[in-house]
Design a protein around this motif. Structure first.
Motif, PDB file in Angstrom:
ATOM      1  N   UNK A   1       0.830  -1.203   0.000  1.00  0.00           N
ATOM      2  CA  UNK A   1       0.000   0.000   0.000  1.00  0.00           C
ATOM      3  C   UNK A   1       0.869   1.260   0.000  1.00  0.00           C
ATOM      4  N   UNK A   2       1.887   1.278   0.860  1.00  0.00           N
ATOM      5  CA  UNK A   2       2.760   2.454   0.946  1.00  0.00           C
ATOM      6  C   UNK A   2       3.548   2.659  -0.349  1.00  0.00           C
ATOM      7  N   UNK A   3       3.976   1.567  -0.962  1.00  0.00           N
ATOM      8  CA  UNK A   3       4.726   1.690  -2.215  1.00  0.00           C
ATOM      9  C   UNK A   3       3.835   2.209  -3.333  1.00  0.00           C
ATOM     10  N   UNK A   4       2.579   1.748  -3.359  1.00  0.00           N
ATOM     11  CA  UNK A   4       1.634   2.263  -4.365  1.00  0.00           C
ATOM     12  C   UNK A   4       1.404   3.760  -4.152  1.00  0.00           C
ATOM     13  N   UNK A   5       1.215   4.148  -2.888  1.00  0.00           N
ATOM     14  CA  UNK A   5       1.009   5.567  -2.585  1.00  0.00           C
ATOM     15  C   UNK A   5       2.247   6.386  -2.929  1.00  0.00           C
ATOM     16  N   UNK A   6       3.425   5.817  -2.691  1.00  0.00           N
ATOM     17  CA  UNK A   6       4.669   6.516  -3.000  1.00  0.00           C
ATOM     18  C   UNK A   6       4.822   6.730  -4.494  1.00  0.00           C
ATOM     19  N   UNK A   7       4.520   5.692  -5.276  1.00  0.00           N
ATOM     20  CA  UNK A   7       4.610   5.824  -6.738  1.00  0.00           C
ATOM     21  C   UNK A   7       3.652   6.906  -7.226  1.00  0.00           C
ATOM     22  N   UNK A   8       2.436   6.903  -6.686  1.00  0.00           N
ATOM     23  CA  UNK A   8       1.459   7.923  -7.085  1.00  0.00           C
ATOM     24  C   UNK A   8       1.949   9.319  -6.718  1.00  0.00           C
ATOM     25  N   UNK A   9       2.515   9.459  -5.508  1.00  0.00           N
ATOM     26  CA  UNK A   9       3.016  10.764  -5.065  1.00  0.00           C
ATOM     27  C   UNK A   9       4.219  11.188  -5.900  1.00  0.00           C
ATOM     28  N   UNK A  10       5.102  10.247  -6.213  1.00  0.00           N
ATOM     29  CA  UNK A  10       6.268  10.571  -7.041  1.00  0.00           C
ATOM     30  C   UNK A  10       5.836  10.997  -8.445  1.00  0.00           C
ATOM     31  N   UNK A  11       4.773  10.375  -8.947  1.00  0.00           N
ATOM     32  CA  UNK A  11       4.253  10.766 -10.265  1.00  0.00           C
ATOM     33  C   UNK A  11       3.729  12.191 -10.219  1.00  0.00           C
ATOM     34  N   UNK A  12       2.989  12.517  -9.152  1.00  0.00           N
ATOM     35  CA  UNK A  12       2.494  13.889  -9.001  1.00  0.00           C
ATOM     36  C   UNK A  12       3.656  14.871  -8.871  1.00  0.00           C
ATOM     37  N   UNK A  13       4.681  14.472  -8.120  1.00  0.00           N
ATOM     38  CA  UNK A  13       5.849  15.345  -7.952  1.00  0.00           C
ATOM     39  C   UNK A  13       6.540  15.583  -9.286  1.00  0.00           C
ATOM     40  N   UNK A  14       6.633  14.528 -10.112  1.00  0.00           N
ATOM     41  CA  UNK A  14       7.260  14.675 -11.429  1.00  0.00           C
ATOM     42  C   UNK A  14       6.437  15.595 -12.330  1.00  0.00           C
ATOM     43  N   UNK A  15       5.109  15.428 -12.263  1.00  0.00           N
ATOM     44  CA  UNK A  15       4.233  16.305 -13.055  1.00  0.00           C
ATOM     45  C   UNK A  15       4.382  17.756 -12.612  1.00  0.00           C
ATOM     46  N   UNK A  16       4.444  17.960 -11.297  1.00  0.00           N
ATOM     47  CA  UNK A  16       4.587  19.326 -10.782  1.00  0.00           C
ATOM     48  C   UNK A  16       5.953  19.911 -11.113  1.00  0.00           C
ATOM     49  N   UNK A  17       6.956  19.057 -11.173  1.00  0.00           N
ATOM     50  CA  UNK A  17       8.293  19.535 -11.540  1.00  0.00           C
ATOM     51  C   UNK A  17       8.272  20.085 -12.965  1.00  0.00           C
ATOM     52  N   UNK A  18       7.589  19.373 -13.867  1.00  0.00           N
ATOM     53  CA  UNK A  18       7.468  19.868 -15.245  1.00  0.00           C
ATOM     54  C   UNK A  18       6.614  21.137 -15.292  1.00  0.00           C
ATOM     55  N   UNK A  19       5.538  21.139 -14.477  1.00  0.00           N
ATOM     56  CA  UNK A  19       4.678  22.315 -14.431  1.00  0.00           C
ATOM     57  C   UNK A  19       5.436  23.525 -13.888  1.00  0.00           C
ATOM     58  N   UNK A  20       6.284  23.292 -12.894  1.00  0.00           N
ATOM     59  CA  UNK A  20       7.059  24.397 -12.329  1.00  0.00           C
ATOM     60  C   UNK A  20       8.097  24.903 -13.323  1.00  0.00           C
ATOM     61  N   UNK A  21       8.699  23.973 -14.062  1.00  0.00           N
ATOM     62  CA  UNK A  21       9.681  24.390 -15.075  1.00  0.00           C
ATOM     63  C   UNK A  21       9.014  25.275 -16.127  1.00  0.00           C
ATOM     64  N   UNK A  22       7.791  24.914 -16.519  1.00  0.00           N
ATOM     65  CA  UNK A  22       7.062  25.727 -17.490  1.00  0.00           C
ATOM     66  C   UNK A  22       6.712  27.096 -16.904  1.00  0.00           C
ATOM     67  N   UNK A  23       6.263  27.099 -15.623  1.00  0.00           N
ATOM     68  CA  UNK A  23       5.920  28.367 -14.972  1.00  0.00           C
ATOM     69  C   UNK A  23       7.150  29.257 -14.864  1.00  0.00           C
ATOM     70  N   UNK A  24       8.313  28.657 -14.505  1.00  0.00           N
ATOM     71  CA  UNK A  24       9.560  29.420 -14.420  1.00  0.00           C
ATOM     72  C   UNK A  24       9.919  30.023 -15.775  1.00  0.00           C
ATOM     73  N   UNK A  25       9.744  29.191 -16.821  1.00  0.00           N
ATOM     74  CA  UNK A  25      10.079  29.672 -18.170  1.00  0.00           C
ATOM     75  C   UNK A  25       9.155  30.806 -18.597  1.00  0.00           C
ATOM     76  N   UNK A  26       7.869  30.679 -18.266  1.00  0.00           N
ATOM     77  CA  UNK A  26       6.914  31.740 -18.621  1.00  0.00           C
ATOM     78  C   UNK A  26       7.271  33.044 -17.915  1.00  0.00           C
ATOM     79  N   UNK A  27       7.617  32.952 -16.638  1.00  0.00           N
ATOM     80  CA  UNK A  27       7.988  34.159 -15.887  1.00  0.00           C
ATOM     81  C   UNK A  27       9.254  34.777 -16.464  1.00  0.00           C
ATOM     82  N   UNK A  28      10.234  33.927 -16.757  1.00  0.00           N
ATOM     83  CA  UNK A  28      11.498  34.442 -17.290  1.00  0.00           C
ATOM     84  C   UNK A  28      11.303  35.084 -18.655  1.00  0.00           C
ATOM     85  N   UNK A  29      10.396  34.521 -19.451  1.00  0.00           N
ATOM     86  CA  UNK A  29      10.123  35.100 -20.771  1.00  0.00           C
ATOM     87  C   UNK A  29       9.555  36.514 -20.635  1.00  0.00           C
TER      88      UNK A  29
END
Length: 247
Positions: A46-74
């Protein structure tokens, strides 16, 4: 069936050893550590499944943050170019100056909006990363508990197996003292009688089914030759006569 009284007495020793082997096998199967490890395995999955799901969300947010950073810098880069152009003094037309100042104000508002988005994404990313770290810590704690439970289980199994080995060795020594025909009957009865193939006749009572023999059976058993193999009329187990049989 006929069998030497000494061989019949050895059946009681054999029965005692077989009963102990059955107890050890049952204890081995039902060690509390087995259930504990199974529950910990479920917790880990159960914990490993939850961890994978959380890591996936973290990866998605990392890409979202990179895009937000790029938009601000532009927007910041565009504002820096416009500000540099304004500061250079090369723009002399009042209309161009007004347009440039208006664009700078618009860029400032856009930058503020994008920075708010950037901050919100960062906060969400920090929350999810904290969740990932918490889940990993929880999983590590469960893994530690599982390792401890496995250690206890293995130690208990080793102890049981060692005793079972010694008991089996003793059983083999007793079997050598029992004739093949009597041993075959004992094994057959034991297989069909909840693991008890032979029982002592003690104080006129079968120690297998715990029932007292009736007068007729007692008289018949009293008159039976010492080498005759007796059977309980109730449970059909082999009855072994001893000095305490009360015949």
């Amino acid at each position: 069936m006929k069998a030497d009284p000494a061989e019949q007495l050895r059946l009681l020793d054999l029965q005692g050893l077989d009963a102990r082997l059955d107890q050890l096998a049952h204890r081995r199967r039902t060690l509390p550590e087995h259930a504990e490890i199974e529950q910990l395995d479920r917790d880990l999955r159960r914990l490993r499944d939850l961890t994978v799901a959380a890591e996936t969300r973290a990866s998605d947010l990392e890409r979202e943050q990179a895009k937000a950073d790029a938009d601000v810098e532009q927007v910041r880069a565009r504002a820096r170019r416009d500000q540099a152009r304004l500061d250079s003094g090369r723009v002399s037309s009042p209309k161009e100056l007004m347009d440039l100042q208006s664009e700078l104000a618009s860029l400032a508002r856009r930058q503020s909006e994008l920075e708010d988005v950037e901050l919100a994404v960062m906060e969400r990313a920090e929350e999810v990363q904290s969740e990932v770290e918490r889940l990993r810590a929880d999983a590590a704690g469960v893994e530690g508990k599982r390792a401890a439970a496995v250690g206890r289980r293995d130690a208990a199994v080793e102890e049981i197996d060692n005793e079972a080995y010694l008991t089996q060795q003793a059983r083999e020594a007793v079997v050598r003292d029992v004739g093949g025909e009597l041993l075959s009957l004992y094994e057959k009865v034991r297989a069909s009688s909840a693991g008890i193939g032979a029982a002592e006749l003690k104080q006129r009572r079968c120690q297998g089914c715990r029932l007292e023999l009736n007068t007729v059976d007692l008289a018949r058993f009293r008159d039976a030759p010492s080498d005759e193999v007796l059977r309980c009329e109730e449970c059909r187990r082999i009855l072994v006569r001893t000095a305490e049989s009360g015949l």
